[in-house]
Design a protein around this motif. Structure first.
Motif, mmCIF file in Angstrom:
data_model
loop_
_atom_site.group_PDB
_atom_site.id
_atom_site.type_symbol
_atom_site.label_atom_id
_atom_site.label_comp_id
_atom_site.label_asym_id
_atom_site.label_seq_id
_atom_site.Cartn_x
_atom_site.Cartn_y
_atom_site.Cartn_z
ATOM 1 N N TYR A 26 0.865 -1.057 0.019
ATOM 2 C CA TYR A 26 -0.294 0.402 -0.140
ATOM 3 C C TYR A 26 1.199 1.266 0.019
ATOM 4 C CZ TYR A 26 -3.374 -2.999 0.855
ATOM 5 O OH TYR A 26 -4.597 -4.643 0.719
ATOM 6 N N LYS A 27 2.197 0.878 -0.063
ATOM 7 C CA LYS A 27 2.860 2.429 -0.201
ATOM 8 C C LYS A 27 2.478 3.669 -1.099
ATOM 9 C CE LYS A 27 7.678 3.342 -1.265
ATOM 10 N NZ LYS A 27 8.697 3.558 -0.530
ATOM 11 N N GLY A 28 2.191 4.357 -0.741
ATOM 12 C CA GLY A 28 1.792 5.550 -1.697
ATOM 13 C C GLY A 28 0.503 5.971 -1.056
ATOM 14 N N GLN A 29 -0.309 4.795 -0.461
ATOM 15 C CA GLN A 29 -1.623 5.203 -0.095
ATOM 16 C C GLN A 29 -1.729 5.766 1.001
ATOM 17 O OE1 GLN A 29 -4.178 1.534 -2.324
ATOM 18 N NE2 GLN A 29 -2.805 1.642 -3.446
ATOM 19 N N TRP A 30 -3.628 6.220 1.454
ATOM 20 C CA TRP A 30 -4.027 6.496 2.131
ATOM 21 C C TRP A 30 -4.743 4.917 2.025
ATOM 22 C CZ3 TRP A 30 -4.111 9.968 5.872
ATOM 23 C CH2 TRP A 30 -3.353 11.300 5.250
ATOM 24 N N VAL A 31 -4.936 4.707 4.043
ATOM 25 C CA VAL A 31 -5.304 3.549 4.348
ATOM 26 C C VAL A 31 -6.779 3.295 5.765
ATOM 27 C CG1 VAL A 31 -3.341 1.578 3.200
ATOM 28 C CG2 VAL A 31 -3.090 2.141 5.686
ATOM 29 N N ALA A 32 -6.954 2.567 6.224
ATOM 30 C CA ALA A 32 -7.982 2.694 6.855
ATOM 31 C C ALA A 32 -8.186 1.360 7.838
ATOM 32 C CB ALA A 32 -9.779 3.283 5.830
ATOM 33 N N LEU A 33 -8.022 1.906 8.443
ATOM 34 C CA LEU A 33 -7.368 0.421 9.458
ATOM 35 C C LEU A 33 -9.000 -0.002 11.020
ATOM 36 C CD1 LEU A 33 -3.438 0.463 9.542
ATOM 37 C CD2 LEU A 33 -5.587 -1.323 7.925
ATOM 38 N N SER A 34 -9.181 -0.903 10.933
ATOM 39 C CA SER A 34 -9.940 -0.996 11.686
ATOM 40 C C SER A 34 -9.760 -2.266 12.981
ATOM 41 C CB SER A 34 -11.255 -0.644 12.123
ATOM 42 O OG SER A 34 -12.107 -1.680 13.185
ATOM 43 N N GLU A 35 -9.230 -2.202 14.126
ATOM 44 C CA GLU A 35 -8.401 -3.589 14.516
ATOM 45 C C GLU A 35 -7.604 -3.682 13.684
ATOM 46 O OE1 GLU A 35 -9.149 -4.593 17.740
ATOM 47 O OE2 GLU A 35 -10.479 -3.112 17.800
ATOM 48 N N ASN A 36 -7.097 -5.012 13.566
ATOM 49 C CA ASN A 36 -6.327 -5.496 12.630
ATOM 50 C C ASN A 36 -6.123 -5.310 10.798
ATOM 51 O OD1 ASN A 36 -3.687 -5.648 12.020
ATOM 52 N ND2 ASN A 36 -3.510 -8.075 12.073
ATOM 53 N N ARG A 37 -7.320 -4.863 10.216
ATOM 54 C CA ARG A 37 -8.481 -4.887 9.473
ATOM 55 C C ARG A 37 -8.035 -4.399 8.796
ATOM 56 N NH1 ARG A 37 -13.935 -5.199 9.330
ATOM 57 N NH2 ARG A 37 -14.202 -4.226 10.941
ATOM 58 N N LEU A 38 -7.696 -4.338 7.493
ATOM 59 C CA LEU A 38 -7.699 -3.368 6.440
ATOM 60 C C LEU A 38 -9.405 -2.401 5.936
ATOM 61 C CD1 LEU A 38 -6.409 -0.531 4.397
ATOM 62 C CD2 LEU A 38 -6.735 -3.101 2.681
ATOM 63 N N ILE A 39 -9.528 -1.600 5.999
ATOM 64 C CA ILE A 39 -11.424 -1.327 5.909
ATOM 65 C C ILE A 39 -11.717 -0.583 4.317
ATOM 66 C CG2 ILE A 39 -13.559 0.559 6.409
ATOM 67 C CD1 ILE A 39 -13.341 -1.092 8.248
ATOM 68 N N ALA A 40 -10.385 0.188 3.917
ATOM 69 C CA ALA A 40 -10.234 0.356 2.442
ATOM 70 C C ALA A 40 -9.169 1.560 2.607
ATOM 71 C CB ALA A 40 -11.559 2.034 2.296
ATOM 72 N N HIS A 41 -9.046 0.877 0.814
ATOM 73 C CA HIS A 41 -7.421 1.870 0.421
ATOM 74 C C HIS A 41 -7.750 3.231 -0.287
ATOM 75 C CE1 HIS A 41 -6.490 -0.562 -3.115
ATOM 76 N NE2 HIS A 41 -6.963 -1.410 -2.344
ATOM 77 N N ALA A 42 -7.324 4.041 -1.097
ATOM 78 C CA ALA A 42 -7.140 5.353 -2.251
ATOM 79 C C ALA A 42 -6.211 5.717 -1.928
ATOM 80 C CB ALA A 42 -8.241 5.934 -1.696
ATOM 81 N N ASP A 43 -5.892 6.540 -3.254
ATOM 82 C CA ASP A 43 -5.044 7.164 -2.941
ATOM 83 C C ASP A 43 -4.624 8.899 -2.901
ATOM 84 O OD1 ASP A 43 -3.721 5.587 -5.322
ATOM 85 O OD2 ASP A 43 -4.735 6.026 -6.859
ATOM 86 N N SER A 44 -6.386 8.615 -2.132
ATOM 87 C CA SER A 44 -5.471 10.041 -1.694
ATOM 88 C C SER A 44 -6.289 10.050 -0.145
ATOM 89 C CB SER A 44 -6.125 11.557 -2.245
ATOM 90 O OG SER A 44 -7.133 11.260 -2.763
ATOM 91 N N SER A 45 -6.156 10.770 0.450
ATOM 92 C CA SER A 45 -7.537 11.534 2.016
ATOM 93 C C SER A 45 -8.753 11.537 1.420
ATOM 94 C CB SER A 45 -6.673 11.865 2.855
ATOM 95 O OG SER A 45 -6.443 13.507 2.652
ATOM 96 N N ASP A 46 -8.829 12.978 1.421
ATOM 97 C CA ASP A 46 -10.378 13.074 0.429
ATOM 98 C C ASP A 46 -10.962 11.665 -0.596
ATOM 99 O OD1 ASP A 46 -10.169 15.646 1.101
ATOM 100 O OD2 ASP A 46 -9.007 15.522 -0.984
ATOM 101 N N GLU A 47 -10.383 10.963 -1.097
ATOM 102 C CA GLU A 47 -11.181 9.240 -1.597
ATOM 103 C C GLU A 47 -11.535 8.656 -0.679
ATOM 104 O OE1 GLU A 47 -9.482 5.864 -5.177
ATOM 105 O OE2 GLU A 47 -8.959 8.480 -4.501
ATOM 106 N N LEU A 48 -9.833 8.269 0.401
ATOM 107 C CA LEU A 48 -10.392 7.313 1.623
ATOM 108 C C LEU A 48 -11.171 7.841 2.335
ATOM 109 C CD1 LEU A 48 -9.329 4.887 2.451
ATOM 110 C CD2 LEU A 48 -8.421 5.949 4.379
ATOM 111 N N LYS A 49 -11.602 9.140 2.745
ATOM 112 C CA LYS A 49 -12.860 9.688 3.464
ATOM 113 C C LYS A 49 -13.784 9.582 3.101
ATOM 114 C CE LYS A 49 -14.579 13.651 6.054
ATOM 115 N NZ LYS A 49 -14.387 15.028 7.071
#
Length: 66
Positions: A26-49
């Motif tokens: 996931y280098k160069g991306q934003w990730v959303a994690l909950s516990e030890n689980r990936l919720i989502a990933h995106a190229d920007s914080s706005d896209e992730l939100k």
């Protein structure tokens, strides 16, 4: 690395372990994690939100992986 949210020290250890295992994928991306689980990933914080909504806090953390 930029971390948004308010994780506890125990959660920070969990996120660090996840990052050690997955940071290259996931280098160069934003990730959303909950516990030890990936919720989502995106190229920007706005896209992730857009994908996860405004869930930053104790249960979800967003991280920029540089």
């Amino acid at each position: 690395m930029v971390v948004l949210g308010n994780p506890s020290p125990e959660q920070r250890r969990t996120y660090r372990a996840w990052l050690q295992e997955n940071h290259l994928k996931y280098k160069g991306q934003w990730v959303a994690l909950s516990e030890n689980r990936l919720i989502a990933h995106a190229d920007s914080s706005d896209e992730l939100k857009e994908r996860v909504g405004d869930r930053n806090g104790n249960d979800v953390v967003t991280i920029s992986i540089g």
